[in-house]
Write a protein that holds these residues in place. Structure first.
Motif, mmCIF file in Angstrom:
data_model
loop_
_atom_site.group_PDB
_atom_site.id
_atom_site.type_symbol
_atom_site.label_atom_id
_atom_site.label_comp_id
_atom_site.label_asym_id
_atom_site.label_seq_id
_atom_site.Cartn_x
_atom_site.Cartn_y
_atom_site.Cartn_z
ATOM 1 N N CYS A 242 -42.361 -27.162 25.396
ATOM 2 C CA CYS A 242 -40.986 -26.831 25.005
ATOM 3 C C CYS A 242 -40.760 -25.324 24.886
ATOM 4 O O CYS A 242 -39.687 -24.898 24.438
ATOM 5 N N GLY A 243 -41.768 -24.534 25.273
ATOM 6 C CA GLY A 243 -41.572 -23.089 25.337
ATOM 7 C C GLY A 243 -42.086 -22.297 24.160
ATOM 8 O O GLY A 243 -41.944 -21.063 24.137
ATOM 9 N N PHE A 244 -42.679 -22.960 23.150
ATOM 10 C CA PHE A 244 -43.257 -22.221 22.027
ATOM 11 C C PHE A 244 -44.629 -21.686 22.424
ATOM 12 O O PHE A 244 -45.417 -22.380 23.061
ATOM 13 N N GLU A 245 -44.916 -20.444 22.004
ATOM 14 C CA GLU A 245 -46.158 -19.810 22.419
ATOM 15 C C GLU A 245 -47.337 -20.189 21.536
ATOM 16 O O GLU A 245 -48.479 -19.957 21.909
ATOM 17 N N ASN A 246 -47.073 -20.746 20.342
ATOM 18 C CA ASN A 246 -48.167 -21.298 19.537
ATOM 19 C C ASN A 246 -47.634 -22.422 18.658
ATOM 20 O O ASN A 246 -46.463 -22.434 18.291
ATOM 21 N N SER A 247 -48.513 -23.367 18.334
ATOM 22 C CA SER A 247 -48.089 -24.580 17.636
ATOM 23 C C SER A 247 -47.758 -24.318 16.175
ATOM 24 O O SER A 247 -46.964 -25.052 15.576
ATOM 25 N N ASN A 248 -48.355 -23.276 15.566
ATOM 26 C CA ASN A 248 -48.056 -22.964 14.165
ATOM 27 C C ASN A 248 -46.604 -22.515 14.005
ATOM 28 O O ASN A 248 -45.900 -22.948 13.078
ATOM 29 N N TYR A 249 -46.165 -21.632 14.902
ATOM 30 C CA TYR A 249 -44.780 -21.170 14.847
ATOM 31 C C TYR A 249 -43.831 -22.339 15.114
ATOM 32 O O TYR A 249 -42.781 -22.470 14.466
#
Length: 273
Positions: A242-249
């Motif tokens: 979905c375009g997020f660069e890391n799962s934490n964010y």
């Protein structure tokens, strides 16, 4: 109950001067039915004055918002995935539906009575949720759409008096909606449309009603909600797709918007994973 099919019904009542200040769009179809009151309905570059019994049918990824005018305004929304309307598209074609259905519609008192009866049936099946309910929902919904096409009259809308850059903002939103999985920066999008980044940022917020970064985050989270319920992919896979660069964010942004984590959301909505 986990399902690849989206079909959700919601009702809300708003007082006078309640307004949805932000334009928004989503990846599913929506029927907006004004059951009582009066509202101004903005969709893309037009505005409509809607009264009791009027209905807007909104395709995916189309910007829209509402502002209510009466003391008491009651609206019903039906959100549904493409498979629910595909039989009608197959029969009549996209061109007919674009001109006849995907707009803001006025209904006679007689047609409104038919539609209200079908809505009541749909709400009863939506709440009942036994193994036959999806079939009944499909039948009632198809009749609802066909009665809209037969008995409704498209309302005339007037062009919104934005300046010419509003068309550019719509093009920018269309581009973002189609490329949300990619890395998107304000500078890159501004350059794509030959605008100064600072001007683009300010104009985007004025026309769309929300900031550039906030719009992209909300869009990506909305796309991820669909994947959480319709796939068995893990949270990290969904975040990246979905375009997020890391799962934490992604997790922090999701919880800020929905009040629960992606995992909790998946469980609450009934996904078995």
């Amino acid at each position: 109950m986990a399902s690849p099919n989206r079909f959700e019904i919601s009702e809300q009542t708003h007082g006078a001067n309640f307004a949805m200040y932000n334009f928004h769009s989503h990846s599913w179809y929506e029927i907006f039915y004004l059951q009582s009151g009066q509202c101004t309905f903005y969709i893309q570059d037009k505005t409509y004055l809607m009264k009791k019994g009027d209905i807007a049918v909104i395709p995916p990824d189309i910007l829209h918002k509402t502002a209510y005018l009466a003391e008491v305004n009651k609206r019903l929304c039906i959100e549904f995935s493409a498979n629910y309307i595909q039989p009608v598209i197959s029969m009549f074609g996209n061109e007919t539906l674009d001109s006849r259905l995907f707009t803001v519609l006025h209904n006679s008192t007689e047609n409104t009575a038919f539609l209200d009866s079908l809505i009541l049936n749909m709400i009863n099946e939506y709440k009942q949720r036994d193994y036959i309910s999806p079939a009944f929902l499909n039948v009632y919904f198809q009749e609802f759409i066909l009665r809209l096409m037969r008995g409704s009259i498209p309302l005339d809308g007037r062009t919104i008096d934005f300046n010419n850059s509003s068309n550019t903002m719509q093009l920018a939103v269309d581009y973002i909606n189609e490329n949300f999985q990619s890395r998107l920066t304000l500078s890159d999008i501004a350059e794509r449309f030959h605008l100064n980044p600072s001007y683009f940022s300010k104009r985007f917020k004025t026309v769309i009603g929300t900031g550039f970064k906030e719009y992209i985050n909300n869009l990506r989270i909305t796309k991820s909600e669909k994947m959480l319920l319709e796939t068995n992919k893990n949270i990290t896979e969904i975040a990246f797709e979905c375009g997020f660069e890391n799962s934490n964010y992604y997790g922090d942004s999701f919880k800020q918007k929905n009040g629960v984590s992606p995992t909790e959301y998946r469980k609450l909505k009934g996904n078995i994973k």
